[in-house]
Enzyme design. Structure first.
Site, PDB file in Angstrom:
ATOM      1  N   ASP A  28       0.857  -1.185   0.000  1.00  0.00           N
ATOM      2  CA  ASP A  28       0.000   0.000   0.000  1.00  0.00           C
ATOM      3  C   ASP A  28       0.892   1.233   0.000  1.00  0.00           C
ATOM      4  O   ASP A  28       1.981   1.221   0.582  1.00  0.00           O
ATOM      5  CB  ASP A  28      -0.897   0.017   1.241  1.00  0.00           C
ATOM      6  CG  ASP A  28      -2.016  -1.007   1.187  1.00  0.00           C
ATOM      7  OD1 ASP A  28      -2.466  -1.338   0.071  1.00  0.00           O
ATOM      8  OD2 ASP A  28      -2.454  -1.456   2.258  1.00  0.00           O
ATOM      9  N   ASP A  64      -7.191  -1.457  -4.465  1.00  0.00           N
ATOM     10  CA  ASP A  64      -8.309  -1.172  -3.555  1.00  0.00           C
ATOM     11  C   ASP A  64      -9.304  -0.214  -4.203  1.00  0.00           C
ATOM     12  O   ASP A  64     -10.509  -0.366  -4.043  1.00  0.00           O
ATOM     13  CB  ASP A  64      -7.794  -0.576  -2.248  1.00  0.00           C
ATOM     14  CG  ASP A  64      -6.890  -1.525  -1.479  1.00  0.00           C
ATOM     15  OD1 ASP A  64      -7.042  -2.756  -1.642  1.00  0.00           O
ATOM     16  OD2 ASP A  64      -6.034  -1.032  -0.721  1.00  0.00           O
TER      17      ASP A  64
END
Length: 159
Positions: A117, A136
């Site tokens: 991330d 995401d």
């Protein structure tokens, strides 16, 4: 099916390319953070071993493989669902985005053991502590699109 495949492939490539560029080429994994357009857009390195927002975070190999399996099952189920019903192009694109995002995170779990991330966004005096990635975004946009563009109009294909 071609539209679903192309949207999934595009999402998967965009996700993996963005992670490679930001985390590896720009060295985010070494420096930890970069302010791009503060506070709206910042890069913050994160290793997510759980699901969104670090929920169900675990270092256990079993959890890793269960999350991989869950992502693959959901992807197959979405494609199967749309394959057996007639839906518009926006539904098919949405499905492809969801599948491509899910497979992007699966690729991370296979390559690294966790999901990379790096995106952090804040606004309006609210400091967001969470990081996420393009996969995401694609999963969220795809799921939202499946809800918004369905309208209950799906019909079984004629035999």
């Amino acid at each position: 099916m071609l539209v679903i495949f192309l949207a999934a492939l595009g999402a998967l490539i965009a996700d993996q390319a963005s992670k490679y560029l930001v985390v590896h080429m720009m060295g985010l994994s070494q420096i930890g953070s970069m302010d791009i357009l503060p506070p709206v857009l910042n890069f913050r390195y994160g290793e997510n071993r759980g699901i969104n927002f670090g929920l169900l975070d675990s270092d256990a190999e079993l959890a890793r493989w269960l999350l991989i399996g869950f992502s693959v099952v959901i992807s197959v189920a979405v494609v199967w669902w749309l394959r057996h019903r007639r839906h518009g192009i926006m539904m098919r694109i949405s499905a492809g985005l969801l599948v491509g995002g899910a497979l992007g995170n699966v690729a991370d779990r296979l390559l690294y053991g966790y999901v990379l991330d790096f995106l952090n966004m804040s606004c309006c005096g609210i400091a967001n502590p969470f990081v996420f990635n393009l996969a995401d975004v694609f999963i969220f946009a795809g799921a939202l699109g499946l809800i918004l563009f369905d309208g209950g109009k799906g019909r079984k294909k004629a035999a």
